[in-house]
Each structure stands twice: as structure tokens, then as C-alpha cells.
Write a protein that holds these residues in place. Structure first.
Motif, PDB file in Angstrom:
ATOM      1  N   ILE A 131      63.783  -2.298  59.347  1.00  0.00           N
ATOM      2  CA  ILE A 131      64.921  -1.377  60.129  1.00  0.00           C
ATOM      3  C   ILE A 131      66.170  -2.257  60.019  1.00  0.00           C
ATOM      4  CG2 ILE A 131      64.531  -2.173  62.446  1.00  0.00           C
ATOM      5  CD1 ILE A 131      64.851   0.911  63.095  1.00  0.00           C
ATOM      6  N   LEU A 132      66.404  -3.505  60.206  1.00  0.00           N
ATOM      7  CA  LEU A 132      67.553  -4.357  60.166  1.00  0.00           C
ATOM      8  C   LEU A 132      68.226  -4.371  58.737  1.00  0.00           C
ATOM      9  CD1 LEU A 132      69.755  -5.987  61.369  1.00  0.00           C
ATOM     10  CD2 LEU A 132      68.151  -7.920  61.038  1.00  0.00           C
ATOM     11  N   SER A 133      67.267  -4.509  57.808  1.00  0.00           N
ATOM     12  CA  SER A 133      67.916  -4.296  56.332  1.00  0.00           C
ATOM     13  C   SER A 133      68.503  -2.928  55.989  1.00  0.00           C
ATOM     14  CB  SER A 133      67.005  -4.699  55.452  1.00  0.00           C
ATOM     15  OG  SER A 133      66.538  -6.380  55.533  1.00  0.00           O
ATOM     16  N   LEU A 134      67.840  -1.983  56.577  1.00  0.00           N
ATOM     17  CA  LEU A 134      68.414  -0.574  56.196  1.00  0.00           C
ATOM     18  C   LEU A 134      69.817  -0.292  56.681  1.00  0.00           C
ATOM     19  CD1 LEU A 134      64.828   1.429  56.924  1.00  0.00           C
ATOM     20  CD2 LEU A 134      66.182   0.736  54.467  1.00  0.00           C
ATOM     21  N   ALA A 135      69.883  -0.901  57.999  1.00  0.00           N
ATOM     22  CA  ALA A 135      71.289  -0.775  58.839  1.00  0.00           C
ATOM     23  C   ALA A 135      72.324  -1.698  57.924  1.00  0.00           C
ATOM     24  CB  ALA A 135      71.111  -1.064  60.124  1.00  0.00           C
ATOM     25  N   LEU A 136      71.785  -2.828  57.632  1.00  0.00           N
ATOM     26  CA  LEU A 136      72.743  -3.941  56.887  1.00  0.00           C
ATOM     27  C   LEU A 136      73.171  -3.183  55.579  1.00  0.00           C
ATOM     28  CD1 LEU A 136      71.070  -7.210  57.702  1.00  0.00           C
ATOM     29  CD2 LEU A 136      73.185  -6.382  58.857  1.00  0.00           C
ATOM     30  N   GLU A 142      54.920  -3.216  63.018  1.00  0.00           N
ATOM     31  CA  GLU A 142      55.453  -1.836  63.335  1.00  0.00           C
ATOM     32  C   GLU A 142      56.154  -2.257  64.750  1.00  0.00           C
ATOM     33  OE1 GLU A 142      52.215   0.577  64.503  1.00  0.00           O
ATOM     34  OE2 GLU A 142      51.568  -0.630  66.479  1.00  0.00           O
ATOM     35  N   TRP A 143      55.614  -3.343  65.364  1.00  0.00           N
ATOM     36  CA  TRP A 143      56.404  -3.990  66.551  1.00  0.00           C
ATOM     37  C   TRP A 143      56.342  -5.195  67.104  1.00  0.00           C
ATOM     38  CZ3 TRP A 143      59.614  -1.315  69.545  1.00  0.00           C
ATOM     39  CH2 TRP A 143      59.866  -1.742  70.951  1.00  0.00           C
ATOM     40  N   TRP A 144      57.103  -5.746  67.621  1.00  0.00           N
ATOM     41  CA  TRP A 144      57.128  -7.288  67.920  1.00  0.00           C
ATOM     42  C   TRP A 144      57.602  -7.274  69.420  1.00  0.00           C
ATOM     43  CZ3 TRP A 144      56.564 -10.359  63.382  1.00  0.00           C
ATOM     44  CH2 TRP A 144      56.281 -11.841  63.713  1.00  0.00           C
ATOM     45  N   GLY A 145      56.594  -7.566  70.313  1.00  0.00           N
ATOM     46  CA  GLY A 145      56.645  -7.613  71.753  1.00  0.00           C
ATOM     47  C   GLY A 145      57.491  -8.305  72.286  1.00  0.00           C
ATOM     48  N   ASP A 146      58.044  -9.362  71.825  1.00  0.00           N
ATOM     49  CA  ASP A 146      58.506 -10.452  72.555  1.00  0.00           C
ATOM     50  C   ASP A 146      59.975 -10.856  71.852  1.00  0.00           C
ATOM     51  OD1 ASP A 146      57.495 -11.863  70.382  1.00  0.00           O
ATOM     52  OD2 ASP A 146      56.814 -13.599  71.386  1.00  0.00           O
ATOM     53  N   ASN A 147      60.460  -9.810  71.297  1.00  0.00           N
ATOM     54  CA  ASN A 147      61.814 -10.013  70.318  1.00  0.00           C
ATOM     55  C   ASN A 147      62.569  -8.837  70.238  1.00  0.00           C
ATOM     56  OD1 ASN A 147      63.675 -10.846  68.250  1.00  0.00           O
ATOM     57  ND2 ASN A 147      62.441 -12.677  68.226  1.00  0.00           N
ATOM     58  N   THR A 148      63.922  -8.693  70.333  1.00  0.00           N
ATOM     59  CA  THR A 148      64.828  -7.708  70.157  1.00  0.00           C
ATOM     60  C   THR A 148      64.885  -7.299  68.838  1.00  0.00           C
ATOM     61  OG1 THR A 148      66.541  -8.767  70.624  1.00  0.00           O
ATOM     62  CG2 THR A 148      65.441  -7.932  72.541  1.00  0.00           C
ATOM     63  N   LEU A 149      64.280  -7.364  67.805  1.00  0.00           N
ATOM     64  CA  LEU A 149      64.465  -7.036  66.540  1.00  0.00           C
ATOM     65  C   LEU A 149      64.533  -5.522  66.578  1.00  0.00           C
ATOM     66  CD1 LEU A 149      62.088  -9.330  64.650  1.00  0.00           C
ATOM     67  CD2 LEU A 149      64.599  -9.263  64.330  1.00  0.00           C
ATOM     68  N   ALA A 150      64.093  -4.608  67.171  1.00  0.00           N
ATOM     69  CA  ALA A 150      64.000  -3.269  67.210  1.00  0.00           C
ATOM     70  C   ALA A 150      65.329  -2.654  67.505  1.00  0.00           C
ATOM     71  CB  ALA A 150      62.995  -2.670  68.139  1.00  0.00           C
ATOM     72  N   ILE A 151      66.267  -3.439  68.040  1.00  0.00           N
ATOM     73  CA  ILE A 151      67.747  -2.816  68.207  1.00  0.00           C
ATOM     74  C   ILE A 151      68.677  -3.486  67.550  1.00  0.00           C
ATOM     75  CG2 ILE A 151      67.082  -1.941  70.594  1.00  0.00           C
ATOM     76  CD1 ILE A 151      68.840  -5.446  70.213  1.00  0.00           C
ATOM     77  N   ASN A 180      65.334 -14.776  71.939  1.00  0.00           N
ATOM     78  CA  ASN A 180      66.244 -14.607  70.962  1.00  0.00           C
ATOM     79  C   ASN A 180      67.286 -13.506  71.347  1.00  0.00           C
ATOM     80  OD1 ASN A 180      63.707 -15.557  69.153  1.00  0.00           O
ATOM     81  ND2 ASN A 180      65.655 -16.851  68.602  1.00  0.00           N
ATOM     82  N   GLY A 181      67.168 -12.674  72.058  1.00  0.00           N
ATOM     83  CA  GLY A 181      67.590 -11.399  72.434  1.00  0.00           C
ATOM     84  C   GLY A 181      69.071 -11.502  72.879  1.00  0.00           C
ATOM     85  N   PHE A 182      69.410 -12.368  73.673  1.00  0.00           N
ATOM     86  CA  PHE A 182      70.619 -12.231  74.661  1.00  0.00           C
ATOM     87  C   PHE A 182      71.931 -11.888  73.796  1.00  0.00           C
ATOM     88  CE2 PHE A 182      74.164 -13.855  76.948  1.00  0.00           C
ATOM     89  CZ  PHE A 182      74.027 -13.282  78.102  1.00  0.00           C
ATOM     90  N   PRO A 183      72.071 -12.281  72.674  1.00  0.00           N
ATOM     91  CA  PRO A 183      73.316 -11.864  72.135  1.00  0.00           C
ATOM     92  C   PRO A 183      73.283 -10.294  71.466  1.00  0.00           C
ATOM     93  CG  PRO A 183      72.544 -13.928  71.229  1.00  0.00           C
ATOM     94  CD  PRO A 183      71.597 -13.283  71.882  1.00  0.00           C
ATOM     95  N   THR A 184      71.953  -9.737  71.739  1.00  0.00           N
ATOM     96  CA  THR A 184      72.011  -8.302  70.868  1.00  0.00           C
ATOM     97  C   THR A 184      71.598  -7.239  72.128  1.00  0.00           C
ATOM     98  OG1 THR A 184      69.735  -8.813  70.355  1.00  0.00           O
ATOM     99  CG2 THR A 184      71.455  -9.155  68.772  1.00  0.00           C
ATOM    100  N   ILE A 185      70.748  -7.303  73.047  1.00  0.00           N
ATOM    101  CA  ILE A 185      70.158  -6.348  73.637  1.00  0.00           C
ATOM    102  C   ILE A 185      71.322  -5.643  74.679  1.00  0.00           C
ATOM    103  CG2 ILE A 185      69.413  -7.886  75.464  1.00  0.00           C
ATOM    104  CD1 ILE A 185      67.747  -4.513  74.512  1.00  0.00           C
TER     105      ILE A 185
END
Length: 722
Positions: free
Chosen positions: A456-461, A515-524, A559-564
Motif C-alpha cells: 500500500i505504501l508503494s502504491l501511494a508513493l 495483510e496486517w502487521w500488528g505492531d507497526n503503523t505501516l497501514a497508515i 517505529n510509528g511516532f512520526p506517522t500515526i
């Protein structure tokens, strides 16, 4: 905000230390007071009777291949011995407004004040000592780090002590050599500090990246600094920081979040101003030769993240070092793309260093001995900052400077994308390190096993990149013949994948694979920093984004503080929740020096508070300025000179649920569009004359709720509701 007001605001915020730091030295973020001038960095640890001054510099790298040999390293430091302070109390302030560490030590036998600062314009450290009660003995020891294949030398030149550390010779890609030259106003390195008097310690730091004759230069500079020169340097230093704090300000009725907003900018200003050498993961406060993750430029978000707040905060100057290592690495990137993937363009490892240094080589049979970690997105993610800077400034000289890099990224994706069944698809691009793969020691099987499809990140980039290239190439009047291809990619790139989880439709990390990574904010991350979704997006897409954040529930993340938090603001998530959780992170995951720390890195967290707060107060990435779009309307707030897309500087205030005014300066004379904040539709726009004597009303158009008007470069405007 008037000049006096913003200065008073930042004066109140300090890092306060009531006991000696506990984790210095460290391979991550120091917990000690920090100062810096964007190149030279100093932190201070130790008990009152032995203060240890750690000195590091952005360009002091060991340039050796193979992970984790190549990294920034510690240069050296100064120990200040004052035996009479044994068992003295410890108190230290890291003063943001003037970038100074002021420490006071009170004991039964002595009381000493120690004030330390680094000239904002020269690589010179000044330490001022004074005694309140009685004479105390002071001894200074200059030292450099040893080992790790380095050579060291120490000596004396008149009253000046000097020390050198070098990384040269076999196995070194390019030499690094640095010198510290130290002297004191007493003329000795062992002296009596008399009550009511002051003594100064001066340390000049020069490397071979600054001057060919770096040792002689450091000795010469130290010897030229007397009390008159110190006073001059201090005046220049104060002026620089006053000018820095004048560029933008906020007042949001929350002293904790304000403190970390200003503190985050302070840290970035202290570590990011050397245009030739960007700061690594932990800035210029290196206290070991073995920083975690080689302390390098990690390109799968860590390197890019520190600057995400400086663009909207009107501190563009702090981003000047960002592009340098990326451009220096292009020769490697072209070779990797051609040799390993058969593509044009550039293909970057997960970690790089300055001057084209590969820091992610490893002795494995996978990925041709590199750590690409299955990810194809590193170079595309690196264009995020370039596009932020362009849209916030419309600086065509800068656009022309980074355009060759962006074109090479476009070349890569033009070749790497697969067009099938009427859409562009991405194969074998890992959403995370290392993706899904078949365990094998055969390179061919390794490549075939990278199963992630449409991360999903590459699709947005890709959307971000090609839209940005259409805008920039249009401004520069370049590559018009490529617009059809770029437009076709934008119109046919695959949709963001979704799936059902916890009874909600949310974003899936890949269409096929994880489909999911429970301990990372890659989904946003496709929301922020890639900018794939905003308040003007399709309402269904916005709801999916909000539900993803709810299900993710990763306000605390490795890893997610700069993004969430900024992602939540971008899509209009509940502002009370954002502020509450942001406040909690600042309270629970911070050091007294105002570093916010998580497991994944250091200065990357400097963007978390500024970018989130700025987006709550002002959004503009969809080409329309929105005032206080994700802010509790009953909560008063105001800001000064935040930067909006279109090269506008904006100031405004929310009071009793109403926007009282909008002040706007246009740098490039572009059309300005603002979401009308006055529900009754009655407002006026005044062009403000520089002298304040003459004003004229400006014609405007209202289309739906959007106010539009023409601006002139350098002109300022005030909008008032009636």
C-alpha cells in the motif's frame, strides 16, 4: 504574535535535569543536555565533580564497507574535574531560546556555575566557569576516542592542547580526520577558579572535510578567541537563535505539547545545518563507535522522517542537508537497478551513508550481498521530502536541483511496474523488512519468493511521485513528451487494498502477501507521509482510513511516532484523541533533553509533534488552505507563520469557536484558495502595505465554500470576518 511574544513563549521552555544523566554513553539517543550548531554537537554527562563533555560532528564518519562498519563515530571530549564538588547537588537547564546549557552545582565546600554553548556560526565550544563561595581547583583533560581501527595523536602548542583522531588507510573508502584544540582563559589546564571571577574553556573542532590543514586550523582558531571575541561570538549566536525562533510560533493552551513542539525544532536546528553531511539516526550526539543500525541514513522512513515537520513550520533551511547523500548515491543506485533488476533508474539499499558510502552490504547469499530487505520503495520514499519542500515553497531553483533524482526514480518505476488487466501492478516489493519469502540460500529462489504484491505504501508513493513530476516538469517546462505515460500510470495504478478486520473495512498492507502487521503503523504511511488521502478524499475512503487507525490502535509504536498522529490529523480523526495520546507519548517516552524516544531511532521523532500539531491547525496539501480543520473548536489556539502549500506564510487565531483573522504573505504570487471559515459568508480581504499606512481591498471569488483571490509575490494580506 509580536516579536516579544514569541520570544517570551520559547524562553519559558527548557530541558530540566535534577540528577546526572544515566545512559551516556549510549548506542541510541542520549538522555543528557544537548547543544549544537547543526554540525558540531555536544552533550554533557557525569557527576558535578567530573563533568564529561562529549564532542561529535556530523562529518566524523568511519567510511568502511560491510554492515555495520561504516558509521558516524565519536571524536572525543573534555573532562572538567572539580574535586570540591564531590556530593554537590546537580541542576542543569537546556535553554532552548539561546541554545545554552546552564548547570549549577551546590556543595558544602563549593558552588560552581557552568555555562556551555556552541557558536551558531563557527565550530567552537565555549564553557564559562564561575565560583560563588570560595576558590576551587579545576583540571581539564582533553581526550579522543581510541580503537576501532583509528589512529590518535595528542600534543601541546603553547597554551593550547590538541588531540587528533583519524580513520585512514586500507579498507577506508575515504579518510576522516578530526582535531580538537583546547585552551583556557587562565592559560593553563589546571587552575584556581576564584570567587567572583570567570574562566573560559575554548575548544575549536575542525576536520579534514572542513580544511586540508585541519589540525593547524583548529589550533589557530582556538588561540584567537579571547574575551572580546567570545562576546562577539555570543552576540552573533544570540541573534541567530532569535532569528530562528522568529520564523514561526504556536500557542495552543497546552504547555506540554508546546514544549515539545519547540523542543523538536531545537534539536533539529542543533543537528541539521551542515549541507555536506546530514545527521544520521541519532544526530550529532554520538557517544560510541557502535551506534545502533550503524547510525546511518536508513531509507525506509527513518532518514526522511526528522524533516517532516520543518517544512510546514517554516524552517526550510534545516532541510538543506537532506538531499546531499541521496544525490551522492545515484551512481550506485543506477548500477544496482541495471545489474540486479534489469531496470533503468535507481534502486537504493535500506541504508546508505555520505559521499556514496554503502552501509548496508552484508555477507549473505541473498540480494547480491545487499540489504535491500525486499523493498523497492526506498528511493521513492526519499522523494517525499523533496516534494514537500517544492510544494511549500515553489522554489524552481530547488526543483531543478532535485529533478534529476526524481526522474531516475520515475525511470525505475516505469520499468518495474507491470501493466496487466487494465491496471499497473507491483510485484515482489516488500511492505516490511523482509516481506514474505521462501527460505532458501539460492538467490533465484529468494527473488521468486518475494511474494508481496501491491504494497500500500508503494502504491501511494507512485501516485505522489508522478503527480509531483507532472507539476514540477510543467513548471520547469521539461519532459512534456513523458506526461502521457505519467498520466496513464496515475489513472491506472491499482487501488489501495482493503480487507475486513474487527468488523470494519480497513486498509490491508498488500493485495497479496502480508495483510496486517500488528505492531507497526505501516497501514497508515500511505496517508502520511505519502499524502495519499486527505479531508477532500472520497468519504468512503476517509472512513476506511479512520477505521484503520481505530483498529490499528498503535499510538505507542516502536517505529510509528512520526506517522500515526499526523496521519490521524490528515483524515480528520477525533482531535481530542489525537491530543490526548500525543500528550501521553510526550510524557511517557521522552528524556529531559526533549528527545522523544522509541525503539526505532532517534531524531526521526523530532517530526512527530510539529507535523501533527501543524496539520491540526492548518492543512493545505490539497491546494486549499483550511484553518483549524482538526482542532477542538472550543479550544483557543493561534499560530504565527506556518507555511502552506503554494508558498504562503499564514497566521491565524481561533477564539470562542471563531477564526478571528487570517494573515497571509505570498512568496510566489500564486492564486490563494481558502476554505471559508465564516459561516455567514461576510468577510473582507485587505492588502497590507509594508509601511502600514496604505491598504486596499482585494477582489475575491467565492465558489461553494472556497475563497479564491490573486496575490502578488512579497505582498501580505489580511482576511477578516464581519
Amino acid at each position: 504574535m509580536e516579536a516579544v511574544e514569541w520570544k517570551q513563549r520559547v524562553e519559558k521552555y527548557k530541558g530540566i535535569f535534577t540528577e546526572p544523566p544515566k545512559i551516556v554513553p549510549t548506542d541510541k539517543v542520549v538522555d543528557s543536555p544537548v547543544i549544537g550548531n547543526g554540525d558540531l554537537g555536544v552533550t554533557i554527562s557525569g557527576k558535578p565533580e567530573q563533568q564529561r563533555i562529549w564532542i561529535s560532528k556530523n562529518d566524523f564518519w568511519k567510511a568502511q564497507l560491510m554492515y555495520s562498519n561504516g558509521s558516524p563515530c565519536l571524536l572525543g571530549g573534555i573532562d572538567v574535574h572539580i574535586p570540591d564538588l564531590a556530593n554537590a547537588s546537580y541542576y542543569s537547564e537546556q535553554r532552548l531560546d539561546e541554545a545554552t546549557i546552564v548547570s549549577t552545582f551546590h556543595g558544602a565546600a563549593a558552588s560552581v556555575k557552568m555555562t556551555s554553548w556552541i557558536s551558531s556560526l563557527e565550530n567552537v565550544l565555549i564553557v564559562e566557569l564561575s565560583s560563588e563561595k570560595q576558590a576551587v581547583s579545576v583540571t581539564l583533560d582533553l581526550w579522543v576516542q581510541t580503537g576501532n581501527g583509528s589512529e590518535t595523536e595528542q600534543g601541546q602548542d603553547g597554551d593550547t592542547a590538541w588531540a587528533v583522531r583519524k580513520f585512514t588507510g586500507e579498507g577506508i573508502e575515504w579518510p576522516t580526520e578530526g582535531a580538537i584544540a583546547m585552551c583556557s582563559s587562565s592559560g593553563s589546564h589546571s587552575f584556581e577558579l576564584q570567587p567572583g571571577t570567570k574562566q573560559y574553556i575554548v575548544a575549536s573542532v575542525v576536520t579534514n572535510h572542513d580544511e586540508y590543514n585541519y589540525l593547524q586550523e583548529s589550533i589557530s582558531r582556538a588561540g584567537l578567541i579571547d574575551e572580546k571575541r567570545i562576546a562577539s561570538l555570543r552576540s552573533e549566536h544570540t541573534d541567530w537563535w532569535s532569528g530562528f525562533w522568529a520564523k514561526s510560533a504556536i500557542e495552543i493552551g497546552d504547555e506540554l505539547l508546546e514544549k515539545f513542539w519547540y523542543g523538536s525544532h531545537y534539536i533539529m536546528a542543533c543537528c541539521s545545518r551542515n549541507k555536506k553531511f546530514a545527521p544520521g539516526l541519532f544526530g550529532n550526539w554520538i557517544t560510541t563507535d557502535n551506534p545502533e543500525w550503524a547510525g546511518d541514513y536508513h531509507l525506509n522512513y527513518n532518514y526522511q522522517a526528522p524533516w517532516w515537520g520543518v517544512y510546514s513550520s517554516n524552517h526550510i533551511e534545516l532541510s538543506e542537508p537532506y538531499d546531499t547523500p541521496l544525490l551522492e548515491y545515484m551512481v550506485n543506485g543506477r548500477r544496482y537497478a541495471e545489474e540486479y533488476l534489469g531496470c533503468r533508474g535507481i534502486y537504493y539499499d535500506v541504508g546508505i551513508g555520505p559521499k556514496g558510502l554503502p552501509t548496508a552490504l552484508c555477507n549473505t547469499p541473498y540480494e547480491n550481498g545487499h540489504m535491500f530487505l525486499g523493498q523497492k520503495s526506498n528511493s521513492a520514499l526519499s522523494t517525499v521530502n523533496m516534494l514537500m519542500r517544492f510544494y511549500y515553497t515553489y522554489d524552481l531553483e530547488y526543483a531543478r536541483f532535485v529533478y534529476p533524482f526524481m526522474i531516475e526514480v520515475a525511470n525505475f518505476w516505469e520499468d518495474y511496474l507491470t501493466f496487466e488487466d487494465g491496471r499497473y501492478v507491483i510485484y515482489r516489493d516488500a511492505i516490511h523488512e523482509v516481506g514474505t519469502y521462501t527460505e532458501s540460500h539460492d538467490n533465484e529462489d529468494w527473488d521468486r519468493g518475494l511474494e508481496d504484491m501491491n504494497p500500500i505504501l508503494s502504491l501511494a508513493l507512485i501516485r505522489m511521485l508522478f503527480k509531483g513530476l507532472l507539476d514540477i516538469s510543467g513548471q520547469l517546462q521539461l519532459d512534456g513528451d513523458r506526461h502521457e505515460k505519467w498520466t496513464h500510470i496515475l489513472e491506472h495504478i491499482s487501488d489501495y487494498p482493503t480487507f475486513e478486520r474487527e468488523g470494519k473495512t480497513i486498509f490491508r498492507l498488500t493485495e497479496q502477501g502480508h495483510e496486517w502487521w500488528g505492531d507497526n503503523t505501516l497501514a497508515i504511511q500511505h496517508i502520511w507521509p505519502a499524502g495519499g488521502i486527505g479531508l477532500d478524499s472520497d468519504p468512503q475512503l476517509l472512513q476506511i482510513a479512520k477505521d484503520t487507525i481505530t483498529v490499528l490502535n498503535r499510538w505507542t509504536d516502536y517505529n510509528g511516532f512520526p506517522t500515526i498522529f499526523t496521519a490521524a490529523a490528515r483524515v480528520g480523526y477525533d482531535p481530542e484523541t489525537i491530543l490526548r495520546e500525543l500528550r501521553r507519548q510526550c510524557s511517557e517516552h521522552s528524556f529531559p533533553n526533549l528527545f522523544i524516544f522509541f525503539g526505532g531511532g532517534g531524531i526521526e521523532c523530532c517530526s512527530g509533534v510539529p507535523s501533527a500539531i501543524n496539520e491540526m491547525l492548518l492543512q493545505s496539501h490539497e491546494q486549499v488552505i483550511k484553518l483549524f480543520p482538526v482542532w477542538p473548536q472550543e479550544k483557543a489556539a493561534r499560530f504565527h507563520n506556518l507555511r502552506a502549500v503554494g508558498a504562503f506564510l499564514v497566521s491565524s487565531e481561533l477564539s470562542e469557536g471563531k477564526v478571528t483573522y487570517i494573515d497571509l504573505t505570498s512568496e510566489k504570487g500564486r492564486i490563494c484558495s481558502i476554505l471559508n471559515p465564516w459561516s455567514n459568508g461576510e468577510f473582507s480581504i485587505i492588502e497590507k502595505d509594508g509601511a502600514g499606512d496604505q491598504q486596499r481591498e482585494v477582489e475575491w471569488q467565492l465558489s461553494g465554500n472556497i475563497i479564491s483571490f490573486n496575490t502578488e509575490a512579497g505582498k501580505s494580506y489580511r482576511l477578516l470576518g464581519h
